[in-house]
Scaffold this active site. Structure first.
Site, PDB file in Angstrom:
ATOM      1  CE  LYS A  28      81.870  65.098  23.996  1.00  0.00           C
ATOM      2  NZ  LYS A  28      81.775  63.692  24.382  1.00  0.00           N
ATOM      3  CB  THR A  29      75.988  67.020  27.150  1.00  0.00           C
ATOM      4  OG1 THR A  29      76.368  66.673  25.815  1.00  0.00           O
ATOM      5  CG2 THR A  29      74.680  67.790  27.104  1.00  0.00           C
ATOM      6  CG  ASP A 213      76.813  69.378  23.501  1.00  0.00           C
ATOM      7  OD1 ASP A 213      77.948  68.846  23.427  1.00  0.00           O
ATOM      8  OD2 ASP A 213      75.846  68.822  24.034  1.00  0.00           O
ATOM      9  CD  GLU A 214      77.039  66.240  19.960  1.00  0.00           C
ATOM     10  OE1 GLU A 214      78.046  65.812  19.345  1.00  0.00           O
ATOM     11  OE2 GLU A 214      76.324  65.525  20.684  1.00  0.00           O
ATOM     12  CD  GLN A 244      80.391  61.202  20.015  1.00  0.00           C
ATOM     13  OE1 GLN A 244      79.173  61.162  19.937  1.00  0.00           O
ATOM     14  NE2 GLN A 244      81.016  61.467  21.138  1.00  0.00           N
ATOM     15  NE  ARG A 603      75.438  58.039  21.018  1.00  0.00           N
ATOM     16  CZ  ARG A 603      76.109  58.973  21.668  1.00  0.00           C
ATOM     17  NH1 ARG A 603      75.495  59.829  22.443  1.00  0.00           N
ATOM     18  NH2 ARG A 603      77.425  59.044  21.558  1.00  0.00           N
TER      19      ARG A 603
HETATM   20  N1  ATP Z   1      80.752  62.822  37.242  1.00  0.00           N
HETATM   21  C1  ATP Z   1      79.754  62.031  36.884  1.00  0.00           C
HETATM   22  N2  ATP Z   1      79.269  61.086  37.717  1.00  0.00           N
HETATM   23  C2  ATP Z   1      78.259  60.286  37.343  1.00  0.00           C
HETATM   24  N3  ATP Z   1      77.650  60.327  36.157  1.00  0.00           N
HETATM   25  C3  ATP Z   1      78.066  61.256  35.273  1.00  0.00           C
HETATM   26  C4  ATP Z   1      79.133  62.148  35.578  1.00  0.00           C
HETATM   27  N4  ATP Z   1      79.338  62.939  34.498  1.00  0.00           N
HETATM   28  C5  ATP Z   1      78.425  62.569  33.563  1.00  0.00           C
HETATM   29  N5  ATP Z   1      77.664  61.558  34.023  1.00  0.00           N
HETATM   30  C6  ATP Z   1      76.590  60.868  33.291  1.00  0.00           C
HETATM   31  O1  ATP Z   1      77.166  60.217  32.166  1.00  0.00           O
HETATM   32  C7  ATP Z   1      76.279  60.197  31.072  1.00  0.00           C
HETATM   33  C8  ATP Z   1      76.954  60.786  29.860  1.00  0.00           C
HETATM   34  O2  ATP Z   1      77.136  62.177  30.017  1.00  0.00           O
HETATM   35  P1  ATP Z   1      77.015  63.190  28.811  1.00  0.00           P
HETATM   36  O3  ATP Z   1      75.792  62.906  28.035  1.00  0.00           O
HETATM   37  O4  ATP Z   1      77.197  64.554  29.356  1.00  0.00           O
HETATM   38  O5  ATP Z   1      78.285  62.750  27.975  1.00  0.00           O
HETATM   39  P2  ATP Z   1      78.842  63.357  26.630  1.00  0.00           P
HETATM   40  O6  ATP Z   1      80.314  63.423  26.755  1.00  0.00           O
HETATM   41  O7  ATP Z   1      78.132  64.616  26.310  1.00  0.00           O
HETATM   42  O8  ATP Z   1      78.466  62.214  25.601  1.00  0.00           O
HETATM   43  P3  ATP Z   1      78.298  62.317  24.007  1.00  0.00           P
HETATM   44  O9  ATP Z   1      79.684  62.408  23.445  1.00  0.00           O
HETATM   45  O10 ATP Z   1      77.632  61.068  23.612  1.00  0.00           O
HETATM   46  O11 ATP Z   1      77.501  63.554  23.723  1.00  0.00           O
HETATM   47  C9  ATP Z   1      75.054  60.974  31.506  1.00  0.00           C
HETATM   48  O12 ATP Z   1      74.080  60.061  31.933  1.00  0.00           O
HETATM   49  C10 ATP Z   1      75.577  61.802  32.655  1.00  0.00           C
HETATM   50  O13 ATP Z   1      74.546  62.129  33.565  1.00  0.00           O
HETATM   51 MG    MG Z   2      76.947  65.174  24.696  1.00  0.00          MG
END
Ligand code: ATP
Ligand code: MG
Length: 671
Positions: A28-29, A213-214, A244, A603
Site C-alpha cells: 500500500k505504501t 497512508d494508514e 491495523q 512487521r
Molecule cells: N510488486 C512488488 N514486488 C516486490 N516487492 C514489493 C512489491 N510491492 C511491495 N513490495 C515490497 O513489500 C514490502 C511491503 O510493502 P509496503 O510497506 O508498501 O506494504 P504496506 O501494505 O504498506 O504494509 P503495511 O500495511 O504494513 O503498511 C516492501 O518491502 C515493498 O518494497
Molecule cells: Mg504501509
C-alpha cells in the site's frame, strides 16, 4: 521491482477518488510512493502540487527517502510529505492572520495541558490525577469530533457539564496564552477551511492531489480536513487496512473507511492480496490471529516467500532476564549468521518496557536506536544528575558546572555567574577553580559567596568519597542526591506530582545503573570515572545517530512500528496485562489489542520471536503474569514454545547462555 497488476491499476488510476484496501505488507505504501512518481512523470503534476500524509514522523521520513530515490532530489522540490499534524501546523502558520492569532504561538504537549487544567481547577475543585487525565481525554475527544465548547456546553448532561465548563475555560486560556494543543493542529485548519471559502479554494489549488497512508487511523476531524482539502474535485488516493486500526483512543474511526464510500459514490476500491514482506508462516499466524476479530471487509492475503521457520516463544526469569535473553539471541545470531544489528527490532506495548532492553544493550555494547519515547539520556533529570557525576570526576567540566551550579536553586543568580565567569577568564581556569580563588568574596554578595563555598565543599567532599572503591562510592552518590534535596526540587519544578514521581523513578534507575557498574561482582567493577565516561559516550553516540539509521537495533512501541518492516522481530512482554493491556482488558476492548498484535507480527520478514517474563515487578510488588492469550490463538503447529522444565534446569540454561555470551563477546572483540 515490478508492480503487480492491481498495484499498477492503483498507481495509474487518476480519474477519481481511490481507496486501496489491503492487508499488511501488500504494498500500500509502495503504491503511494510510486503514484507520486507517476503523477510527476506522466501526468500534469509538479511535486509541489502534491501532498502525502502519513502517521508518524519516521514513516514520513522513510517515504520521502523512497521518493527521492525514485525521482531525484531536485524533482521533489516542494513536495509535502508529512504527518497530519505537521500539515495542519503548516496551514496554521500560513493563515495566522485569518485565524486571528499572533505569530509566534506556542505548542502545548499533554503535560502542559494537564498543568493548565490543574491550575484552572485548583482553587475550586479537589481533583486528582485520574480526573485530570479524564478531562484531557474528554477535551481531546470533543476536539477530534469537532465540537466547540459552546456546542458541548449546550448539550452536556450529568458529569459532562462540569467537564464542559472546564473545556470552555481551558480553550479561553489557550487563546490568551497564544498557545495550541495537539488536537488544535487538526481542528483549527479544518474549521478554517470549512468557514472560509476563499482560504479553502487557495488550499485546494495549492494541494492538487492528496495521498493518505494508514487511512484507517484517521479521526473525524482529520477526515473532515481531507474532505475539505480535496473538495468537489476529489483527486485523492487513500490506502488503509481496517485490521491495523490501533488509535481508537485518539478518536480514530475505522468506519471512516466505509464513510468514504458514502461521501464519494464514485470511489474506486482496489484490493491487494499478495504480501511481499513476510515468510508464509508468519503471515499465516497473523491471518489466523486476526480472524478472531469480526470483519466488515473481506480480505485475503497470501505470500510466496517460502514457509519459513517456526515462530518461537522464549521465557525470561524476570524482566531483566527477558531483556538479557533477547540481547543474547541477537549476539548469537549476529555471530553465527552474520546478521546486522540494524535488521533487528524489539517491539513493546508501552515505553516503560524499554528501559531493561536499553540497559542490557548498553551493557553488551550493542548500538541501538529508540524511536518515539524519550531516550533515557535526553531527560532533564538524567542530565542533571549526570552533570553532578561529571563534575565529581572532572571539576573542570564547565558545561556540567553551569547546568547544576544553581540547580536545585541555591541563590546563585546570573550576576554572580557573570562575575565567576569573568574571574575564570581572567585567570584562565575553569569555573569550578575560579570558585576557589581567593578574592572571590569581594566580587559576590555575601549570601551568594556562601552558597558557592558550600557547593564547592559539597563537590569536593563527595568526590573524595566517590573515589573510594565499590560500596563507598555508591554511598557517596546516594548521599549527594539526598543532600541536594533533588527529589524535593523535582516536586517543586514539575508540572504535576505524577511527573515528579516519574522523574524520580528515572533518577533512581540511573543510580541503580551506576551502582551496578561500580560494584560489579565479577572483577569488572569500574571506577566512577570509567562508569561516567561509559555512560557519556553512550549518550553522545545515540545523539549523533538520531537522524541516521545506522547499524543499530531498533526499539519502539508497537504503535510506532506501524508501516515499518524488519527481518528479525522480537515482540516482548507477551503477557496478559501488557498485551492485551490491562486497561483494555478492563474495558473489554480486546479487539483493538488483537489488531495491535497483528501489526506487530506483520512487521517481521523472516523471523519472529515472542518473549515474556515469569515474574515481573509492578508497582513495587512481584507478579507472575500469564502468557498473553494471543499466543494461544496462534496455530500451535507453527509456534515453538521453549520447553518450560523445572526452574533449576532453566536457571542452568541461563547460566550456560550467559557464559556463551561472554565467550562470544571475547571472540567478537578479536574480530
Ligand atoms: N510488486 C512488488 N514486488 C516486490 N516487492 C514489493 C512489491 N510491492 C511491495 N513490495 C515490497 O513489500 C514490502 C511491503 O510493502 P509496503 O510497506 O508498501 O506494504 P504496506 O501494505 O504498506 O504494509 P503495511 O500495511 O504494513 O503498511 C516492501 O518491502 C515493498 O518494497
Ligand atoms: Mg504501509
Amino acid at each position: 521491482m515490478q508492480l503487480n497488476p492491481r498495484q499498477r491499476e492503483a498507481v495509474t488510476y487518476i480519474g477519481g477518488p481511490l481507496l486501496v484496501l489491503a492487508g499488511a505488507g501488500s504494498g500500500k505504501t509502495r503504491v503511494i510512493t510510486e503514484k507520486i512518481a507517476h503523477l510527476v512523470r506522466h501526468c500534469d503534476y509538479r511535486a509541489k502540487d502534491i501532498a502525502a500524509v502519513t502517521f508518524t514522523n519516521k514513516a514520513a521520513r522513510e517515504m520521502k527517502e523512497r521518493i527521492h530515490k525514485t525521482l531525484g532530489r531536485q524533482a521533489c522540490r516542494g513536495l509535502r510529505v508529512s504527518t497530519f499534524h505537521t500539515l495542519g501546523l503548516d496551514i496554521i502558520r500560513r493563515e495566522t492572520a485569518t485565524l486571528g492569532m499572533k505569530p509566534g504561538f506556542s505548542l502545548f504537549d499533554d503535560q502542559d495541558s494537564m498543568a493548565l487544567l490543574k491550575a484552572l481547577t485548583d482553587d475550586e475543585l479537589d481533583v486528582d490525577k485520574s480526573w485530570l487525565k479524564l478531562a484531557v481525554s474528554k477535551i481531546s475527544n470533543w476536539k477530534n469530533d469537532m465540537r466547540s465548547p459552546d456546542a458541548v456546553l449546550a448539550s452536556a448532561e450529568g458529569d459532562d457539564q462540569l467537564f464542559a465548563v472546564v473545556y470552555e475555560q481551558y480553550q479561553r486560556h489557550l487563546k490568551a496564552y497564544n498557545a495550541l494543543d495537539f488536537d488544535d493542529l487538526i481542528l483549527l485548519p479544518t474549521v478554517l477551511l470549512r468557514d472560509h471559502p476563499a482560504v479553502r479554494e487557495r488550499w485546494q489549488k495549492r494541494i492538487r492531489y492528496l495521498l493518505v497512508d494508514e487511512y484507517q487511523d484517521t479521526n473525524t476531524s482529520q477526515y473532515q480536513l481531507v474532505r475539505l482539502l480535496v473538495g468537489e474535485r476529489a483527486r485523492f488516493t487513500v490506502v488503509g487496512d481496517d485490521d491495523q486500526s490501533i488509535y481508537s483512543w485518539r478518536g480514530a474511526q475505522p468506519k471512516n473507511l466505509a464513510l468514504l464510500q458514502d461521501d464519494f459514490p464514485q470511489l474506486r476500491v482496489v484490493k491487494l492480496e499478495q504480501n511481499y514482506r513476510s515468510m508464509e508462516r508468519i503471515l499465516k499466524c497473523a491471518n489466523i490471529l486476526i480472524d478472531n476479530n469480526p470483519h466488515v471487509f473481506e480480505k485475503r492475503l497470501f505470500s510466496d516467500m517460502g514457509y519459513g521457520e517456526p515462530l518461537r516463544v522464549i521465557f525470561g526469569r524476570n524482566e531483566e532476564n527477558e531483556a538479557e535473553r533477547v540481547v543474547a539471541e541477537i549476539v548469537r545470531e549476529r555471530f553465527l549468521e552474520k546478521t546486522r544489528y540494524g535488521d533487528y527490532a524489539i517491539l513493546y506495548r508501552g515505553n516503560h518496557q524499554a528501559r531493561g532492553f536499553e540497559k542490557s544493550l548498553i551493557n553488551n555494547r550493542i548500538p541501538y536506536k529508540m524511536t518515539g519515547g524519550q531516550s533515557f539520556f535526553s531527560r532533564a533529570e538524567i542530565k542533571d544528575i549526570m552533570a553532578y557525576l561529571r563534575l565529581l570526576v572532572n571539576p573542570d567540566d564547565d558545561n556540567a558546572f553551569l547546568r547544576i551550579i544553581n540547580l536545585p536553586r541555591r541563590g546563585i543568580g546570573p550576576t554572580s555567574m557573570e562575575r565567576i565567569g569573568e574571574l575564570a577568564n581572567q585567570e584562565r581556569v575553569s569555573l569550578f577553580s575560579a570558585c576557589q580563588i581567593h578574592g572571590l568574596n569581594t566580587l559576590l554578595s555575601a549570601p551568594a559567596f556562601h552558597a558557592v563555598q558550600s557547593f564547592v565543599e559539597l563537590i569536593q567532599r563527595t568526590a573524595r568519597k566517590a573515589a573510594e572503591p565499590g560500596e563507598q562510592s555508591v554511598h557517596a552518590i546516594r548521599d549527594l542526591i539526598k543532600f541536594i534535596q533533588y527529589e524535593e526540587w523535582l516536586f517543586e519544578s514539575s508540572p504535576s506530582p505524577a511527573a515528579a514521581e516519574m522523574r524520580m523513578k528515572n533518577v533512581n534507575e540511573l543510580y541503580r545503573w551506576v551502582s551496578d557498574m561500580l560494584k560489579d561482582d565479577d572483577d569488572e567493577a569500574l571506577s566512577l570515572e570509567q562508569a561516567v565516561n561509559k555512560l557519556m559516550l553512550r549518550d553522545m553516540l545515540s545523539r549523533q545517530d538520531e537522524e541516521d539509521d545506522g547499524d543499530q537495533v531498533q526499539l519502539m512501541t508497537l504503535h510506532a512500528s506501524k508501516g515499518l518492516e524488519f527481518p528479525y522481530v522480537f515482540m516482548v512482554g507477551m503477557e496478559e496485562g501488557l498485551l492485551p493491556h490491562q486497561s483494555s482488558i478492563d474495558e473489554g476492548n480486546i479487539e483493538e489489542e488483537r489488531r495491535l498484535a497483528y501489526v506487530g507480527i506483520t512487521r517481521a520478514q523472516q523471523r519472529l520471536i515472542f518473549t515474556l517474563a515469569r515474574e515481573r515487578r509492578q508497582y513495587g510488588e512481584t507478579i507472575r503474569p500469564e502468557p498473553s492469550r494471543f499466543l494461544f490463538e496462534l496455530p500451535q503447529d507453527d509456534v515453538k514454545w521453549e520447553d518450560s522444565q523445572t526452574k533449576v534446569s532453566h536457571e542452568e540454561k541461563q547460566q550456560r547462555s550467559a557464559s556463551n555470551i561472554a565467550a562470544l563477546r571475547n571472540m567478537l572483540k578479536k574480530d
